[in-house]
Enzyme design. Structure first.
Site, PDB file in Angstrom:
ATOM      1  N   ASP A   1      -5.892  12.354  26.928  1.00  0.00           N
ATOM      2  CA  ASP A   1      -4.915  13.274  27.049  1.00  0.00           C
ATOM      3  C   ASP A   1      -5.303  14.458  26.042  1.00  0.00           C
ATOM      4  O   ASP A   1      -5.853  14.273  25.232  1.00  0.00           O
ATOM      5  CB  ASP A   1      -3.278  12.822  26.501  1.00  0.00           C
ATOM      6  CG  ASP A   1      -2.512  13.739  26.472  1.00  0.00           C
ATOM      7  OD1 ASP A   1      -1.684  14.084  27.488  1.00  0.00           O
ATOM      8  OD2 ASP A   1      -2.283  14.253  25.315  1.00  0.00           O
TER       9      ASP A   1
ATOM     10  N   CYS B   1      30.185 -14.344  11.780  1.00  0.00           N
ATOM     11  CA  CYS B   1      30.969 -13.831  10.594  1.00  0.00           C
ATOM     12  C   CYS B   1      31.757 -12.601  11.021  1.00  0.00           C
ATOM     13  O   CYS B   1      31.164 -11.716  11.598  1.00  0.00           O
ATOM     14  CB  CYS B   1      29.987 -13.383   9.615  1.00  0.00           C
ATOM     15  SG  CYS B   1      30.310 -12.569   8.278  1.00  0.00           S
TER      16      CYS B   1
ATOM     17  N   CYS C   1      25.404 -15.608  10.040  1.00  0.00           N
ATOM     18  CA  CYS C   1      25.153 -14.049   9.652  1.00  0.00           C
ATOM     19  C   CYS C   1      23.971 -13.482   9.934  1.00  0.00           C
ATOM     20  O   CYS C   1      23.254 -14.175  10.281  1.00  0.00           O
ATOM     21  CB  CYS C   1      25.652 -13.966   7.991  1.00  0.00           C
ATOM     22  SG  CYS C   1      27.258 -14.857   7.314  1.00  0.00           S
TER      23      CYS C   1
ATOM     24  N   ARG D   1      30.185 -20.033  14.016  1.00  0.00           N
ATOM     25  CA  ARG D   1      30.932 -18.874  14.438  1.00  0.00           C
ATOM     26  C   ARG D   1      30.533 -17.595  13.951  1.00  0.00           C
ATOM     27  O   ARG D   1      29.864 -17.599  12.639  1.00  0.00           O
ATOM     28  CB  ARG D   1      32.463 -19.001  14.160  1.00  0.00           C
ATOM     29  CG  ARG D   1      33.210 -20.234  14.939  1.00  0.00           C
ATOM     30  CD  ARG D   1      34.522 -20.195  14.412  1.00  0.00           C
ATOM     31  NE  ARG D   1      35.041 -19.959  13.206  1.00  0.00           N
ATOM     32  CZ  ARG D   1      35.191 -21.051  12.226  1.00  0.00           C
ATOM     33  NH1 ARG D   1      34.797 -22.279  12.602  1.00  0.00           N
ATOM     34  NH2 ARG D   1      35.453 -20.644  11.051  1.00  0.00           N
TER      35      ARG D   1
ATOM     36  N   THR E   1      30.351 -23.584   5.662  1.00  0.00           N
ATOM     37  CA  THR E   1      31.343 -22.761   6.066  1.00  0.00           C
ATOM     38  C   THR E   1      31.484 -22.809   7.833  1.00  0.00           C
ATOM     39  O   THR E   1      32.321 -22.275   8.525  1.00  0.00           O
ATOM     40  CB  THR E   1      31.352 -21.211   5.920  1.00  0.00           C
ATOM     41  OG1 THR E   1      30.077 -20.616   6.323  1.00  0.00           O
ATOM     42  CG2 THR E   1      31.397 -21.167   4.357  1.00  0.00           C
TER      43      THR E   1
ATOM     44  N   CYS F   1      29.907  -9.174   8.862  1.00  0.00           N
ATOM     45  CA  CYS F   1      28.805  -8.790   8.914  1.00  0.00           C
ATOM     46  C   CYS F   1      28.441  -8.560  10.534  1.00  0.00           C
ATOM     47  O   CYS F   1      27.565  -7.641  10.952  1.00  0.00           O
ATOM     48  CB  CYS F   1      27.371  -9.277   8.327  1.00  0.00           C
ATOM     49  SG  CYS F   1      27.164 -10.507   9.050  1.00  0.00           S
TER      50      CYS F   1
ATOM     51  N   CYS G   1      24.161  -9.407   5.296  1.00  0.00           N
ATOM     52  CA  CYS G   1      25.661  -9.632   5.179  1.00  0.00           C
ATOM     53  C   CYS G   1      25.908  -9.270   3.774  1.00  0.00           C
ATOM     54  O   CYS G   1      25.156  -9.930   2.830  1.00  0.00           O
ATOM     55  CB  CYS G   1      25.827 -10.996   5.652  1.00  0.00           C
ATOM     56  SG  CYS G   1      27.642 -11.418   5.427  1.00  0.00           S
TER      57      CYS G   1
END
Length: 507
Positions: free
Chosen positions: A457, A65, A34, A63, A30, A68, A38
């Site tokens: 401390d 998603c 993601c 690119r 695709t 998500c 996702c």
């Protein structure tokens, strides 16, 4: 992490949100990338490839998603756990240094050549500083597009782009949508039920008389669990009047930023931190978000931290009772160093009083229509000409404070995110009046070293004795070797055994 193919596949198939930000899944069929959690059906393993950063995915032609929103996942905890060149560079890029000063400015701050910085970032992250900064600009642009009604031209320059054309091209390339389509999609998503958006619905209320961006409301994600009690309790219990306050369930404070100033309100929620930012210049948005995340330690990996600390049978009950404690840090390292000196050997209330006097006398006034904030904490330059006789402090502490301020103002001491932690410790220790406690508390809360430790401390020694741990500094340090590299988090669990305001979420 991204190099362990089988482990990454298991994380994706189980939709394990703990690994969001650790790596990104790029789907070869695709051409979309993601986050591991996702919600869509996971792709076949043979169609997956893994990258260490969103910029690396974008460099490879993938690119983001739309479901998500991997660009808005929590940051990798590696950059807050390490002090090497790559980690320091990533912290600086997160603070927007490349946008303001360019790659040469980034390299200068790190003390390396431009070529060395680019080579190391490419080797580890698959992308150079320009690509990493570009990915961040795209994320900032998306945030402004979806959460404000600002014109696109103002968003482009506010996000750090040099031209509107570059802004349009980058948004289309990274998100496969034009800027206007992103805004329309966000408005539709905000009006229907289902998966909540990464940021709240658009709000922008520009003031009439000042060049203010107005109020931007967004969500700061984190890895669960997160215990807000000591985190917000500590910030509020030590709050400097006029600079910080707790109001209507939110911690509010003023911010000194490169292009102006801001006011932030941070509200803890079960699955995110609500963040309302008002800025005088939109170019400060990326840095403001970065500093708020850093102050709240939101990029930590609580599962790794708690898992190691729980291996100690004496700490295990504390971890099981309230897991997910974070280290409360700061939005301004110089400010915290000054406040640490003011807090030497005095109560929390006395330290606040001393700091409030400095703020009233030397702080820069600001307007706060929504609350009681009045000033920015004074910068070192404003304190450089401070008359020591005006300080209601012992003479030795006056010397400590004025020496610190002078070194911060002239740049011989730098405590920013680009610093090597051990080098900064050595510089602090060389100053008069800086013992192990002051140096380590600055290392823990200003420098961000997750392994800073405070064996001397008083609260730590009392907690150690009550739990049956060694309570002398040397013996406790030896025992705490098993808690490395998370000793700063062990400090939070030990402090939490005391009934002190720093451990309680304000009412």
């Amino acid at each position: 992490m991204h190099g362990d193919f089988d482990r990454c596949v298991r994380a994706v198939q189980s939709k394990d949100a703990r690994f969001d930000g650790w790596f990104f899944t790029a789907v070869l069929t695709t051409r979309i990338y993601c986050r591991p959690s996702c919600p869509v059906v996971p792709p076949k393993p043979e169609n997956m490839t893994f990258h260490p950063s969103a910029a690396s995915c974008q460099q490879a032609g993938f690119r983001a998603c739309k479901r998500c929103r991997p660009d808005s996942s929590p940051g990798s905890p590696e950059w807050n756990e390490r002090a090497d060149l790559v980690a320091r560079a990533m912290r600086l890029i997160g603070d927007g240094v490349v946008d303001r000063e360019g790659v040469p400015g980034l390299a200068t701050r790190l003390g390396y050549s431009t070529r060395q910085v680019e080579r190391q970032l490419l080797a580890e992250l698959g992308a150079g500083p320009l690509a990493l900064a570009r990915a961040q600009r795209a994320q900032t642009a998306r945030l402004l597009i979806e959460t404000t009604t600002l014109p696109m031209a103002q968003i482009a320059f506010g996000a750090g782009f040099s031209s509107i054309r570059t802004f349009n091209d980058t948004v289309r390339e990274v998100f496969a949508l034009a800027p206007g389509e992103l805004r329309t999609r966000a408005a539709k998503r905000g009006g229907r039920r289902g998966n909540p958006p990464a940021y709240t619905t658009p709000t922008a209320t520009p003031a009439a008389s000042t060049p203010t961006l107005g109020t931007i409301s967004l969500r700061l994600p984190f890895r669960a669990p997160l215990n807000p009690d000591n985190l917000f309790g500590h910030l509020v219990a030590t709050a400097v009047p006029g600079v910080e306050e707790w109001r209507d369930g939110a911690y509010r404070r003023t911010l000194r930023l490169p292009y102006g100033h801001g006011i932030v309100a941070l509200t803890p929620h079960p699955d995110h931190i609500g963040c309302r930012l008002t800025l005088t210049d939109p170019r400060d948005l990326t840095l403001a978000i970065s500093r708020c995340r850093r102050m709240l330690d939101l990029d930590a990996d609580p599962v790794a931290v708690d898992g190691l600390l729980a291996d100690d049978p004496l700490l295990a009950p504390l971890v099981a009772k309230a897991p997910g404690r974070r280290v409360p840090r700061t939005v301004d390292e110089d400010e915290f160093a000054v406040r640490a000196v003011l807090g030497q050997q005095v109560s929390t209330a006395a330290a606040r009083t001393h700091a409030a006097r400095l703020v009233t006398a030397h702080g820069e006034p600001v307007d706060d229509p929504e609350g009681g904030l009045t000033h920015l904490f004074p910068a070192p330059e404003a304190l450089a000409a401070l008359d020591p006789e005006s300080l209601a402090l012992p003479r030795s502490r006056r010397t400590t404070l004025t020496t610190l301020v002078r070194h911060l103002a002239d740049g011989t001491l730098q405590l920013g995110v680009e610093n090597d932690w051990e080098r900064a410790r050595a510089q602090l220790t060389a100053l008069p009046g800086f013992g192990p406690w002051t140096t380590e508390v600055i290392a823990m809360r200003a420098l961000g070293d997750p392994d800073a430790f405070l064996p001397s401390d008083l609260g730590i020694r009392r907690a150690a004795q009550a739990l049956g741990l060694p309570h002398t500094p040397a013996a406790l340090t030896a025992r705490a070797a098993a808690w490395r590299p998370w000793r700063a988090y062990a400090v939070q669990y030990l402090w939490a055994t005391d009934d002190h305001a720093i451990n309680n979420l304000p009412a």
